[in-house]
Design a protein around this motif. Structure first.
Motif, short mmCIF file in Angstrom:
data_model
loop_
_atom_site.label_atom_id
_atom_site.label_comp_id
_atom_site.label_asym_id
_atom_site.label_seq_id
_atom_site.Cartn_x
_atom_site.Cartn_y
_atom_site.Cartn_z
N TRP A 51 44.95 70.72 22.87
CA TRP A 51 45.65 71.98 23.13
C TRP A 51 46.18 72.64 21.87
O TRP A 51 46.69 73.75 21.91
CB TRP A 51 46.77 71.74 24.15
N GLU A 52 46.08 71.94 20.75
CA GLU A 52 46.47 72.54 19.48
C GLU A 52 45.26 72.87 18.62
O GLU A 52 45.39 73.41 17.52
CB GLU A 52 47.41 71.60 18.73
N GLY A 53 44.07 72.52 19.10
CA GLY A 53 42.85 72.87 18.38
C GLY A 53 42.67 72.12 17.08
O GLY A 53 41.94 72.58 16.20
N VAL A 54 43.33 70.96 16.94
CA VAL A 54 43.20 70.20 15.70
C VAL A 54 41.97 69.31 15.76
O VAL A 54 41.47 68.98 16.83
CB VAL A 54 44.46 69.34 15.43
N GLN A 55 41.48 68.93 14.62
CA GLN A 55 40.27 68.12 14.53
C GLN A 55 40.58 66.72 13.99
O GLN A 55 39.70 66.04 13.48
CB GLN A 55 39.26 68.81 13.59
N ILE A 56 41.85 66.32 14.08
CA ILE A 56 42.27 65.02 13.54
C ILE A 56 43.40 64.49 14.40
O ILE A 56 44.19 65.26 14.96
CB ILE A 56 42.72 65.17 12.06
N TRP A 57 43.47 63.16 14.56
CA TRP A 57 44.52 62.56 15.38
C TRP A 57 45.89 62.79 14.73
O TRP A 57 46.03 62.77 13.51
CB TRP A 57 44.30 61.06 15.54
N LYS A 58 46.91 62.97 15.57
CA LYS A 58 48.27 63.09 15.06
C LYS A 58 48.76 61.72 14.58
O LYS A 58 48.37 60.68 15.11
CB LYS A 58 49.21 63.61 16.15
#
Length: 528
Positions: A51-58
């Motif tokens: 839902w944040e459109g990131v391409q890497i794990w938090k």
């Protein structure tokens, strides 16, 4: 109920699963390669990163910050600004949709009983709550769309309650939905959202992504009012959403390029609109309307129905639509059941023939569509056709010969009125629609007269006829001024090709018995 991010401090904050805040390991999945009916798709859909459109794990630190922002306090009890309220909607979505599982025959029968019970309870309430000339067909179509994952378009004149009925059905079935009111200059940002600048004490300026209605977490149904008003360039945004349950969004402002966001595997579009010719409509996107699995025309209320509507708005004790009937089954269970409804071999050629019959000559020539009534189909080797398919095709020419006048009248109307006809996507929609209709209408007590075993659901000629009608009402494209002929064409095709009496007569000419067509055709009582 409508989804909303609005929440006040007076409202108790619902707990969510700690799995949302657990550290993820391994390679970050490419969302473009995930299929909606898989566990991996669901896992990624329910993760914050989607839902944040990131391409890497938090990181663990970032996840701790997210958890603090959701509950409004950090680990030492200090109050922090609340964010991520939509995470509770993901929890609700998880329970409603369930997980993809293969069910045995006993479990499938149990799910079928729950669906029948739920549908009958809903039908009973609708009869007492909503008035209209074909409100029951509208309810059945919308129920099919929401429960079995079919996109639906409802057409009718202004002021008859198309959008109100669609919205009420979503509320009644307790399905999360959002409404979008289409307008002539709406851009893709209106549907998807986009990045907006925000001041930051550390960075000075940063960009955050404000989600549009399509990207509402936990969303099941998107109700689009006045769909034909959308410009073609904007309606194209819906093509990927409807076909793949995914959308691509631009994150260029924050330097992140383009991201693919997963939508719910149960995501459905419920579009409403006026007939062609009403003011404010642009040119319809054929590609968009071809994505709708179900199309229905909502009739203008009769005098009696309008009288009942007047009573309901002036009587405080009217029934209304306040009641919610939440399903006891998951949507994945409903779709697993749907996939187990048999499509009898004897009916497959009939669907191909009826699709051919409602396609104009120019369209057939452009698409190099071969004539399914040709005699060569009946003489194909057994590796190509099964016995039931061969039996139907053997009777095809006798069928057309006996019904020549009716067939030629249909073809004349088709060539005069239609620009384009049906296609393989339309045939698949007809099958899926018929499977759903068969489940809802099925007589659970139907038994094999010889073995006394219960007969599992299969598509009947009547359910295929209704499925065919729904599948083609939205997607057939007419010449300007011929829009009213579309319903007439489909009705004539249904009366011609889905008549058991006509086919039985053709079979007798070819000395084909009902048993040659399979047990399903030989069974007299199919539904209700």
């Amino acid at each position: 109920m409508p989804l909303s991010d609005l929440e006040t401090s007076e409202i108790e904050i619902p707990a969510v699963s700690d799995s949302l805040f657990q550290l993820k390991s391994g390679a970050f999945p490419d969302p473009r390669l995930l299929a909606p009916n898989t566990d991996s798709y669901l896992d990624q859909y329910h993760r914050i990163e989607n839902w944040e459109g990131v391409q890497i794990w938090k990181t663990q630190e970032q996840l701790a910050e997210v958890k603090s922002a959701y509950y409004g306090k950090n680990d030492i009890g200090e109050a922090v600004s609340r964010q991520y309220q939509w995470m509770h909607d993901l929890e609700r979505h998880s329970k409603l949709v369930g997980r993809p599982n293969e069910l045995d025959s006993v479990a499938l029968e149990g799910v079928h009983k729950e669906i029948k019970k739920h549908y009958e309870e809903c039908t009973d309430h609708i009869k007492r709550s909503l008035m209209g000339q074909n409100i029951q067909e509208a309810f059945k179509a919308i129920y099919t769309a929401i429960i079995f994952g079919r996109h639906i378009y409802i057409e009718g004149s202004s002021g008859i309650g198309k959008t109100a009925v669609a919205r009420a059905m979503c509320q009644f079935l307790s399905m999360p939905y959002r409404q979008f009111d289409a307008y002539a200059d709406a851009s893709d940002l209106a549907l998807l959202g986009g990045e907006v600048p925000q001041s930051d004490p550390k960075l000075g300026l940063k960009f955050i992504f404000e989600r549009g209605p399509v990207l509402t977490p936990g969303l099941i149904s998107l109700v689009i009012d006045e769909l034909p008003r959308l410009p073609a360039s904007t309606s194209n945004v819906l093509l990927q959403a409807m076909a793949e349950r995914k959308v691509s969004v631009s994150l260029v402002a924050s330097g992140r390029g383009t991201a693919t966001i997963l939508l719910s595997p149960a995501f459905t579009v419920i579009g409403t609109g006026n007939p062609v010719g009403y003011g404010g409509q642009g040119e319809r996107s054929l590609a968009l309307f071809d994505r709708f699995d179900i199309g229905i025309e909502m009739a203008h209320p009769s005098a009696l129905a309008r009288l009942q509507i007047m009573r309901s708005v002036s009587t405080p004790s009217s029934v209304g639509m306040a009641k919610e009937v939440s399903p006891e089954f998951t949507l994945f269970e409903a779709r697993e059941l749907l996939n187990n409804v048999t499509f009898p071999g004897a009916l497959r050629p009939i669907l191909i023939m009826s699709s051919y019959a409602i396609s104009p000559d120019d369209f057939l020539a452009q698409t190099y569509t071969e004539d399914p009534f040709a005699s060569r189909f009946a003489s194909m080797d057994t590796g190509t056709l099964d016995a039931n398919e061969r039996a139907t095709w053997s009777a095809a020419q006798a069928f057309i010969k006996q019904n020549r006048a009716e067939y030629e009248k249909l073809r004349e109307l088709v060539n005069d009125s239609l620009v384009e006809g049906s296609n393989p996507r339309g045939e698949i929609s007809a099958i899926k629609n018929a499977q759903a209709i068969s489940l809802l209408d099925w007589n659970m007590k139907l038994e094999n007269q010889r073995t006394h075993e219960k007969i599992p659901p299969f598509i009947s000629l009547s359910s295929l006829s209704q499925g065919f009608k729904w599948a083609n009402m939205a997607r057939l494209k007419t010449h300007p001024g011929s829009e009213k002929q579309k319903a007439k064409i489909i009705d004539q095709a249904c009366k011609l090709f889905f008549s058991r009496e006509k086919w039985d007569k053709a079979m007798q000419k070819q000395d084909i018995s009902r048993d040659d067509l399979g047990y399903e055709w030989a069974t007299e009582t199919i539904t209700q």
